[in-house]
Write an enzyme that holds these catalytic residues in place. Structure first.
Site, PDB file in Angstrom:
ATOM      1  N   GLU A 154       0.706  -1.162   0.033  1.00 50.49           N
ATOM      2  CA  GLU A 154       0.093  -0.068  -0.019  1.00 50.49           C
ATOM      3  C   GLU A 154       0.832   1.261  -0.070  1.00 50.49           C
ATOM      4  O   GLU A 154       1.969   1.328   1.027  1.00 50.49           O
ATOM      5  CB  GLU A 154      -0.920  -0.195   1.231  1.00 50.49           C
ATOM      6  CG  GLU A 154      -1.811   1.022   1.228  1.00 50.49           C
ATOM      7  CD  GLU A 154      -3.271   0.733   2.075  1.00 50.49           C
ATOM      8  OE1 GLU A 154      -3.323  -0.287   2.454  1.00 50.49           O
ATOM      9  OE2 GLU A 154      -4.080   1.832   2.251  1.00 50.49           O
ATOM     10  N   ASN A 196      -3.239  -1.711   7.464  1.00 49.24           N
ATOM     11  CA  ASN A 196      -4.657  -2.522   7.012  1.00 49.24           C
ATOM     12  C   ASN A 196      -4.504  -3.947   6.844  1.00 49.24           C
ATOM     13  O   ASN A 196      -3.979  -4.402   6.003  1.00 49.24           O
ATOM     14  CB  ASN A 196      -5.188  -1.542   5.614  1.00 49.24           C
ATOM     15  CG  ASN A 196      -5.311  -0.403   5.864  1.00 49.24           C
ATOM     16  OD1 ASN A 196      -5.837   0.289   6.940  1.00 49.24           O
ATOM     17  ND2 ASN A 196      -4.837   0.344   4.833  1.00 49.24           N
ATOM     18  N   LYS A 276      -4.235  -0.258  14.027  1.00 44.22           N
ATOM     19  CA  LYS A 276      -5.167   0.856  13.429  1.00 44.22           C
ATOM     20  C   LYS A 276      -6.445   0.551  13.482  1.00 44.22           C
ATOM     21  O   LYS A 276      -7.062  -0.472  12.987  1.00 44.22           O
ATOM     22  CB  LYS A 276      -4.782   1.112  11.789  1.00 44.22           C
ATOM     23  CG  LYS A 276      -5.644   1.787  10.983  1.00 44.22           C
ATOM     24  CD  LYS A 276      -5.460   2.078   9.441  1.00 44.22           C
ATOM     25  CE  LYS A 276      -6.102   2.928   8.883  1.00 44.22           C
ATOM     26  NZ  LYS A 276      -5.899   2.964   7.283  1.00 44.22           N
ATOM     27  N   GLU A 280     -10.818   4.251   8.541  1.00 42.39           N
ATOM     28  CA  GLU A 280     -10.751   4.133   7.388  1.00 42.39           C
ATOM     29  C   GLU A 280     -11.309   2.685   7.219  1.00 42.39           C
ATOM     30  O   GLU A 280     -10.522   1.575   6.441  1.00 42.39           O
ATOM     31  CB  GLU A 280      -9.402   4.194   6.511  1.00 42.39           C
ATOM     32  CG  GLU A 280      -9.132   5.531   6.674  1.00 42.39           C
ATOM     33  CD  GLU A 280      -7.563   6.067   5.840  1.00 42.39           C
ATOM     34  OE1 GLU A 280      -7.023   4.938   5.808  1.00 42.39           O
ATOM     35  OE2 GLU A 280      -7.627   7.116   5.461  1.00 42.39           O
ATOM     36  N   ARG A 330     -11.578  17.546   9.402  1.00 42.71           N
ATOM     37  CA  ARG A 330     -10.669  16.495   9.791  1.00 42.71           C
ATOM     38  C   ARG A 330      -9.570  16.742  10.548  1.00 42.71           C
ATOM     39  O   ARG A 330      -9.149  15.872  11.356  1.00 42.71           O
ATOM     40  CB  ARG A 330     -10.764  15.645   8.324  1.00 42.71           C
ATOM     41  CG  ARG A 330      -9.182  14.753   8.592  1.00 42.71           C
ATOM     42  CD  ARG A 330      -9.364  13.994   7.084  1.00 42.71           C
ATOM     43  NE  ARG A 330      -8.214  13.209   7.147  1.00 42.71           N
ATOM     44  CZ  ARG A 330      -8.015  12.600   5.980  1.00 42.71           C
ATOM     45  NH1 ARG A 330      -8.720  12.479   4.952  1.00 42.71           N
ATOM     46  NH2 ARG A 330      -6.736  11.937   6.002  1.00 42.71           N
ATOM     47  N   ASP A 359      -2.843  14.226   6.688  1.00 46.10           N
ATOM     48  CA  ASP A 359      -2.147  13.216   6.391  1.00 46.10           C
ATOM     49  C   ASP A 359      -0.981  13.218   5.104  1.00 46.10           C
ATOM     50  O   ASP A 359      -0.909  13.451   4.104  1.00 46.10           O
ATOM     51  CB  ASP A 359      -3.147  12.256   5.435  1.00 46.10           C
ATOM     52  CG  ASP A 359      -2.953  10.693   5.157  1.00 46.10           C
ATOM     53  OD1 ASP A 359      -1.981  10.379   5.732  1.00 46.10           O
ATOM     54  OD2 ASP A 359      -3.524  10.125   4.263  1.00 46.10           O
ATOM     55  N   GLU A 381       4.901   9.648  13.816  1.00 45.09           N
ATOM     56  CA  GLU A 381       4.912   8.987  12.644  1.00 45.09           C
ATOM     57  C   GLU A 381       5.158   9.752  11.563  1.00 45.09           C
ATOM     58  O   GLU A 381       4.379  10.797  11.183  1.00 45.09           O
ATOM     59  CB  GLU A 381       3.705   8.251  12.644  1.00 45.09           C
ATOM     60  CG  GLU A 381       3.566   7.433  11.294  1.00 45.09           C
ATOM     61  CD  GLU A 381       1.993   6.391  10.969  1.00 45.09           C
ATOM     62  OE1 GLU A 381       1.693   6.259  12.127  1.00 45.09           O
ATOM     63  OE2 GLU A 381       1.459   6.727  10.041  1.00 45.09           O
ATOM     64  N   GLU A 387       3.988   9.151  -0.790  1.00 43.64           N
ATOM     65  CA  GLU A 387       2.526   8.929  -0.881  1.00 43.64           C
ATOM     66  C   GLU A 387       2.008  10.482  -1.643  1.00 43.64           C
ATOM     67  O   GLU A 387       1.298  10.526  -2.833  1.00 43.64           O
ATOM     68  CB  GLU A 387       1.498   8.701   0.280  1.00 43.64           C
ATOM     69  CG  GLU A 387       0.046   8.500  -0.080  1.00 43.64           C
ATOM     70  CD  GLU A 387      -0.866   7.976   0.883  1.00 43.64           C
ATOM     71  OE1 GLU A 387      -0.142   7.632   1.748  1.00 43.64           O
ATOM     72  OE2 GLU A 387      -2.016   8.315   0.643  1.00 43.64           O
ATOM     73  N   TRP A 534     -14.019  13.044   2.223  1.00 43.93           N
ATOM     74  CA  TRP A 534     -12.667  12.656   3.062  1.00 43.93           C
ATOM     75  C   TRP A 534     -12.321  13.957   3.909  1.00 43.93           C
ATOM     76  O   TRP A 534     -11.280  13.822   4.472  1.00 43.93           O
ATOM     77  CB  TRP A 534     -11.467  12.368   1.965  1.00 43.93           C
ATOM     78  CG  TRP A 534     -11.785  11.163   1.284  1.00 43.93           C
ATOM     79  CD1 TRP A 534     -12.142  10.980  -0.013  1.00 43.93           C
ATOM     80  CD2 TRP A 534     -11.514   9.738   1.936  1.00 43.93           C
ATOM     81  NE1 TRP A 534     -12.437   9.614  -0.456  1.00 43.93           N
ATOM     82  CE2 TRP A 534     -12.039   8.979   0.571  1.00 43.93           C
ATOM     83  CE3 TRP A 534     -11.257   9.249   3.007  1.00 43.93           C
ATOM     84  CZ2 TRP A 534     -11.846   7.536   0.718  1.00 43.93           C
ATOM     85  CZ3 TRP A 534     -11.239   7.913   3.033  1.00 43.93           C
ATOM     86  CH2 TRP A 534     -11.465   7.008   1.896  1.00 43.93           C
TER      87      TRP A 534
HETATM   88  C1  GCV Z   1      -2.404   2.181   5.471  1.00 44.10           C
HETATM   89  C2  GCV Z   1      -3.757   7.371   3.963  1.00 44.10           C
HETATM   90  C3  GCV Z   1      -3.440   6.378   2.939  1.00 44.10           C
HETATM   91  C4  GCV Z   1      -3.767   4.859   3.193  1.00 44.10           C
HETATM   92  C5  GCV Z   1      -3.128   4.470   4.480  1.00 44.10           C
HETATM   93  C6  GCV Z   1      -3.616   5.452   5.728  1.00 44.10           C
HETATM   94  C7  GCV Z   1      -3.143   5.211   7.127  1.00 44.10           C
HETATM   95  O1  GCV Z   1      -5.191   7.346   4.235  1.00 44.10           O
HETATM   96  O2  GCV Z   1      -3.735   6.922   1.927  1.00 44.10           O
HETATM   97  O3  GCV Z   1      -3.432   4.345   2.320  1.00 44.10           O
HETATM   98  O4  GCV Z   1      -3.659   3.162   4.894  1.00 44.10           O
HETATM   99  O5  GCV Z   1      -3.055   6.964   5.493  1.00 44.10           O
HETATM  100  O6  GCV Z   1      -2.025   5.821   7.503  1.00 44.10           O
HETATM  101  O7  GCV Z   1      -3.476   4.327   7.587  1.00 44.10           O
END
Ligand code: GCV
Length: 671
Positions: A154, A196, A276, A280, A330, A359, A381, A387, A534
């Site tokens: 991911e 995830n 987590k 999400e 958010r 994010d 973190e 990304e 979102w």
């Molecule tokens: C691992 C963002 C990313 C997701 C990621 C999430 C997270 O939403 O797009 O891919 O999921 O962060 O940090 O848990």
């Protein structure tokens, strides 16, 4: 068989200085090092590194050695001195003329000292030069892999997973090298699977897969790294066949107890779980009307007897916002979910907080949680995986961003920088540190873009010593990875150090973020997230842009301690690079530069494209001085960066011109 992966910064091409060659023929190690897995690794690394750099295979002698031995003797001394006045995991490295002496009170310190000596040699110094005492500043220096068991990653931009292929765990020479590379920059914890937790990853904690995890854990232990796993809070349902994962339900607790006992029977050194929950789509304690402390503490109580910990993520928000709703924000979510629980988490729980409230955008304020959770272990973190910062196609050296975060003054209990909070310096805790979503995969060069490895390297180095400058780290990386040519170093250093600003110039202006293509998060789509659920809006109309997060708006500014709250609250004192994150601003309003907002947007975007062209031109001047494979890789990435920078520039600028009707003062082409 030829190795199919690069050696990153541990390449050790033959570049040993003549004076070193004469000295490094012997390694004298404390007798007590014999048989210690970390000390053995230290000796193995020194032996391999010295041999590769052009020395002879050194003789290893285990004997009684002390710090003073180096005064008269010759060679490398590894001195394990339990009474040494050095912090845990730290080392003292001194060149004393004809010798290099590494002293530590534990063998992990010796390993770090050995890697430090090799680093100095690889950078072209003599073994007599280095003189440093280093004690790792961050207690936990972790990497989070978002690797899935089907082999995908991911937000991975450098190939497939090297931990998992087709739903199986893979352990091979590459795994071993990866562990060495990460240990060389001080990493001491690795979560191998995605937060995830889906599909087969649920079964990682079953008897079928645990034996392999034990093998992996052992390999990591040899290099001072603890294995961690992401687990699914719904595991009692998913793999336990229960109907509920309620953290207060005796059946769920009982299931976890026997599961955790089983896990530790197989993998006694497991560091613990990363979780987590309630975010999400992931299951969590909210499903049962419980809070995050109840969820985390249930697991923490069961892990404690095995020495395990729970790392619980604070990336929790409602992903179902109505874009018409201007009050919900958010950015406020993590604080609202967690601050009320401060003091309620067990001692072996750490909350892992993303650097910003949204994010991993190219520019965000620092999360207010760092200044608010005074009775809870916190971990920072960051995302090394690019990304939102160019997918390791665009060059973006992220160490300056991490340093900004660490240096941020939270004013918690008077004064405390983020570094002081997450290193434990402020509150005296040891369960804290940093975690990074990593950027590695099975590409030959590990990181997609060769230069993106500077981020991997730099992250580790920064955890060890946040006082290192972004420039020092970049120089270290260049010298070890590419060589000692002064011109090559000058050009690449300049590219790295300017890259974040350049990326920011052609992408999202002044902290607004989120103008990326939805889902993939690469390339521009100005309105891509604007009418979605979102919670990520820029709110641009024909007059202006920006989100009012002041007390008159969403009230996010109030989550900061003073004087930060007031600083962000007022347009005049709000740092300009974050202006649109905190304020709605008219296009015609003037910035500190005297330019209007709209002209600033036009100018920075056109400038960003020119700057990418400059990087390409600069790279061409050194192209024949770097390895051919690297040149091909970087040249190809830079061309793609120029393409996407143009797209960004033209789409963003044309959007603002169309919506505002205000032309560019310089009359450049808008569409
Ligand atoms: C691992 C963002 C990313 C997701 C990621 C999430 C997270 O939403 O797009 O891919 O999921 O962060 O940090 O848990």
């Amino acid at each position: 068989m030829e190795q199919k992966w690069t050696k990153l910064w541990l390449a050790y091409p033959e570049r040993m200085r003549q004076e070193n060659l004469e000295i490094v023929t012997k390694i004298h190690a404390s007798e007590s090092c014999q048989g210690d897995r970390l000390a053995v690794s230290a000796v193995r690394e020194l032996t391999a590194g010295i041999t590769a750099m052009g020395g002879k295979l050194p003789e290893v002698i285990y004997e009684t050695v002390c710090e003073q031995c180096g005064q008269t003797g010759e060679g490398i001394y590894l001195v394990l001195a339990e009474n040494a006045n050095i912090g845990a995991e730290g080392y003292r490295l001194n060149g004393t003329g004809r010798s290099a002496v590494i002293v530590a009170k534990d063998t992990r310190g010796l390993l770090y000292g050995a890697f430090a000596l090799l680093r100095h040699m690889s950078m072209g110094e003599t073994v007599c030069e280095p003189s440093e005492t280093v004690v790792p500043v961050m207690p936990l220096r972790m990497l989070n892999h978002w690797d899935n068991m089907d082999g995908s990653i991911e937000r991975g931009y450098s190939g497939q997973s090297f931990f998992f292929v087709q739903n199986e765990i893979v352990i091979n020479d590459r795994t071993g090298d990866y562990i060495r590379y990460m240990a060389s920059v001080g990493i001491n914890g690795i979560v191998i699977n995605n937060v995830n937790v889906r599909g087969r990853a649920n079964e990682l904690i079953t008897a079928e897969l645990l034996p392999k995890l034990q093998t992996l854990s052992c390999m990591m232990q040899d290099y001072g790294i603890r294995l961690f796993l992401s687990v699914n809070f719904a595991a009692p349902i998913r793999i336990g066949g229960l109907e509920s994962a309620d953290p207060l339900d005796p059946a769920a607790i009982g299931w976890w107890k026997s599961k955790i006992d089983e896990i530790y029977r197989f993998v006694p050194e497991l560091g613990g779980f990363l979780i987590k929950a309630d975010s999400e789509g992931n299951h969590g304690p909210y499903a049962y009307g419980r809070d995050h402390a109840q969820g985390a503490n249930m697991l923490a109580d069961l892990l404690r007897e095995h020495g395990g910990i729970v790392i619980w993520r604070c990336f929790v928000y409602n992903a179902g916002q109505d874009w018409r709703d201007k009050k919900t924000d958010r950015a406020k979510a993590a604080y609202e979910h967690f601050v009320k629980l401060d003091g309620q988490f067990r001692e072996n729980v750490i909350l892992q907080v993303k650097n910003g409230p949204m994010d991993f955008q190219i520019r965000e304020p620092i999360s207010p949680l760092f200044g608010a959770m005074k009775k809870t272990n916190l971990m920072l973190e960051v995302q090394v995986a690019q990304e939102y910062t160019g997918h390791q196609i665009d060059l973006c050296y992220l160490i300056p961003l991490y340093k900004e975060v660490l240096d941020f003054q939270t004013y918690a209990d008077g004064e405390a920088t983020v570094e002081e909070v997450v290193s434990g310096a402020k509150y005296g805790n040891r369960l804290c540190g940093m975690a990074a979503v990593t950027n590695t995969g099975d590409d030959e060069n590990w990181t997609g873009h060769d230069l993106a490895a500077a981020n991997t390297y730099g992250y580790g180095r920064l955890c060890m010593d946040p006082s290192l400058s972004a420039e020092t780290i970049a120089r270290e990386w260049i010298r070890q990875t590419i060589g000692h040519d002064a011109e090559v170093e000058r050009v690449i250093l300049d590219m790295l150090l300017r890259s974040r600003e350049i990326y920011e110039n052609y992408t999202c202006p002044l902290g607004i973020g989120w103008m990326v293509t939805p889902a993939t998060h690469y390339g521009p789509s100005v309105n891509g997230y604007e009418y979605d659920h979102w919670g990520t809006y820029h709110r641009a109309d024909h007059l202006g842009i920006g989100v009012d997060r002041t007390s008159a708006g969403t009230g996010y500014t109030m989550q900061y301690n003073e004087p930060n709250a007031s600083m962000y609250e007022h347009r005049e004192t709000c740092p300009e690079e974050l202006l649109l994150f905190f304020h709605r601003v008219l296009y015609t309003e003037k910035l500190k530069s005297g330019k209007t907002l709209i002209q600033h947007i036009y100018d920075t975007h056109f400038l960003g494209v020119e700057q990418v062209k400059e990087m390409i031109a600069a790279w061409k001047t050194i192209a024949d001085k770097v390895p051919e494979r690297m040149n091909e890789n970087v040249s190809e990435r830079l061309d793609r960066q120029l393409y996407i920078a143009r797209e960004w520039c033209d789409q963003v600028n044309s959007f603002f011109w169309r919506i505002s009707g205000i032309p560019d003062e310089q009359g450049r082409t808008l569409y």
